[in-house]
Design a protein around this motif. Structure first.
Motif, PDB file in Angstrom:
ATOM      1  N   LEU A  15      87.794  86.641  11.556  1.00 52.24           N
ATOM      2  CA  LEU A  15      86.395  87.011  11.698  1.00 52.24           C
ATOM      3  C   LEU A  15      85.791  87.409  10.358  1.00 52.24           C
ATOM      4  O   LEU A  15      86.362  88.202   9.627  1.00 52.24           O
ATOM      5  N   ASP A  16      84.641  86.845  10.058  1.00 49.64           N
ATOM      6  CA  ASP A  16      83.845  87.264   8.910  1.00 49.64           C
ATOM      7  C   ASP A  16      82.605  87.923   9.492  1.00 49.64           C
ATOM      8  O   ASP A  16      81.587  87.272   9.722  1.00 49.64           O
ATOM      9  N   LEU A  17      82.706  89.217   9.777  1.00 50.30           N
ATOM     10  CA  LEU A  17      81.615  89.912  10.446  1.00 50.30           C
ATOM     11  C   LEU A  17      80.347  89.961   9.614  1.00 50.30           C
ATOM     12  O   LEU A  17      79.246  89.935  10.161  1.00 50.30           O
ATOM     13  N   ASP A  18      80.465  89.987   8.298  1.00 48.67           N
ATOM     14  CA  ASP A  18      79.265  89.996   7.460  1.00 48.67           C
ATOM     15  C   ASP A  18      78.472  88.708   7.641  1.00 48.67           C
ATOM     16  O   ASP A  18      77.253  88.736   7.825  1.00 48.67           O
ATOM     17  N   GLU A  35      85.541  86.487  22.798  1.00 45.22           N
ATOM     18  CA  GLU A  35      86.692  86.337  23.682  1.00 45.22           C
ATOM     19  C   GLU A  35      87.961  85.997  22.902  1.00 45.22           C
ATOM     20  O   GLU A  35      87.982  85.082  22.096  1.00 45.22           O
ATOM     21  N   LYS A  36      88.995  86.793  23.169  1.00 40.24           N
ATOM     22  CA  LYS A  36      90.334  86.622  22.595  1.00 40.24           C
ATOM     23  C   LYS A  36      90.379  86.783  21.075  1.00 40.24           C
ATOM     24  O   LYS A  36      91.306  86.334  20.429  1.00 40.24           O
ATOM     25  N   LYS A  37      89.391  87.427  20.500  1.00 37.33           N
ATOM     26  CA  LYS A  37      89.398  87.671  19.059  1.00 37.33           C
ATOM     27  C   LYS A  37      90.064  89.010  18.770  1.00 37.33           C
ATOM     28  O   LYS A  37      90.209  89.846  19.642  1.00 37.33           O
ATOM     29  N   LYS A  38      90.422  89.219  17.542  1.00 36.56           N
ATOM     30  CA  LYS A  38      91.083  90.461  17.140  1.00 36.56           C
ATOM     31  C   LYS A  38      90.042  91.490  16.700  1.00 36.56           C
ATOM     32  O   LYS A  38      90.199  92.141  15.683  1.00 36.56           O
ATOM     33  N   LEU A  39      88.995  91.625  17.482  1.00 40.19           N
ATOM     34  CA  LEU A  39      87.958  92.602  17.186  1.00 40.19           C
ATOM     35  C   LEU A  39      88.435  93.970  17.650  1.00 40.19           C
ATOM     36  O   LEU A  39      88.895  94.131  18.776  1.00 40.19           O
ATOM     37  N   VAL A  44      83.578  96.580  16.216  1.00 44.16           N
ATOM     38  CA  VAL A  44      82.505  96.793  17.185  1.00 44.16           C
ATOM     39  C   VAL A  44      81.442  97.724  16.597  1.00 44.16           C
ATOM     40  O   VAL A  44      80.249  97.523  16.791  1.00 44.16           O
ATOM     41  N   ALA A  45      81.863  98.721  15.844  1.00 44.90           N
ATOM     42  CA  ALA A  45      80.920  99.656  15.227  1.00 44.90           C
ATOM     43  C   ALA A  45      79.946  98.939  14.294  1.00 44.90           C
ATOM     44  O   ALA A  45      78.814  99.382  14.109  1.00 44.90           O
ATOM     45  N   ARG A  46      80.362  97.817  13.740  1.00 49.72           N
ATOM     46  CA  ARG A  46      79.496  97.061  12.825  1.00 49.72           C
ATOM     47  C   ARG A  46      78.477  96.195  13.551  1.00 49.72           C
ATOM     48  O   ARG A  46      77.628  95.573  12.923  1.00 49.72           O
ATOM     49  N   LEU A  47      78.525  96.171  14.870  1.00 53.37           N
ATOM     50  CA  LEU A  47      77.586  95.361  15.654  1.00 53.37           C
ATOM     51  C   LEU A  47      76.420  96.166  16.209  1.00 53.37           C
ATOM     52  O   LEU A  47      75.459  95.602  16.717  1.00 53.37           O
ATOM     53  N   GLY A  67      85.769 102.390  20.561  1.00 50.70           N
ATOM     54  CA  GLY A  67      84.840 101.295  20.305  1.00 50.70           C
ATOM     55  C   GLY A  67      83.737 101.225  21.338  1.00 50.70           C
ATOM     56  O   GLY A  67      82.581 100.943  21.020  1.00 50.70           O
ATOM     57  N   LEU A  68      84.082 101.495  22.575  1.00 50.89           N
ATOM     58  CA  LEU A  68      83.081 101.485  23.637  1.00 50.89           C
ATOM     59  C   LEU A  68      82.005 102.529  23.369  1.00 50.89           C
ATOM     60  O   LEU A  68      80.822 102.289  23.623  1.00 50.89           O
ATOM     61  N   GLY A  69      82.397 103.659  22.820  1.00 52.31           N
ATOM     62  CA  GLY A  69      81.420 104.689  22.479  1.00 52.31           C
ATOM     63  C   GLY A  69      80.367 104.182  21.505  1.00 52.31           C
ATOM     64  O   GLY A  69      79.191 104.535  21.603  1.00 52.31           O
ATOM     65  N   HIS A  70      80.760 103.326  20.573  1.00 52.90           N
ATOM     66  CA  HIS A  70      79.799 102.751  19.625  1.00 52.90           C
ATOM     67  C   HIS A  70      78.772 101.876  20.338  1.00 52.90           C
ATOM     68  O   HIS A  70      77.610 101.839  19.964  1.00 52.90           O
ATOM     69  N   LEU A  71      79.210 101.171  21.373  1.00 50.45           N
ATOM     70  CA  LEU A  71      78.333 100.235  22.069  1.00 50.45           C
ATOM     71  C   LEU A  71      77.184 100.920  22.793  1.00 50.45           C
ATOM     72  O   LEU A  71      76.184 100.279  23.122  1.00 50.45           O
TER      73      LEU A  71
END
Length: 93
Positions: A15-18, A35-39, A44-47, A67-71
């Protein structure tokens, strides 16, 4: 009423999140599928500053309650898939 979701899948490979974030912002893409990524929780915080209405994290097994807390900051999120993640029942409360 019918809904049509427009989402792009995360590209294959690492993943290249930038780059992905820049694409989502420039094209005003409302949804992402990881789906099925190593996120993980940090990814998740970066989204959270994206204007997403759809997010699939199905089988992102590195995602936890943290991570859910960030969402919670995704104010327009209307659909979220957490199937087979490590989010607990307590994290959903």
């Amino acid at each position: 009423v019918h809904c049509v979701w427009w989402a792009i899948p995360a590209p294959p490979g690492p993943l290249d999140l930038d780059a992905l974030r820049a694409h989502v912002i420039s094209e005003k893409i409302p949804g992402l599928s990881f789906e099925k990524k190593k996120l993980d929780d940090r990814g998740v915080a970066r989204l959270v500053d994206l204007d997403l209405t759809y997010l699939s994290l199905k089988e992102c097994r590195r995602l936890t309650d943290v991570g859910l807390g960030h969402l919670a900051r995704l104010r327009n999120l209307g659909w979220l898939d957490l199937t087979r993640t490590n989010v607990s029942d307590g994290g959903l409360r």
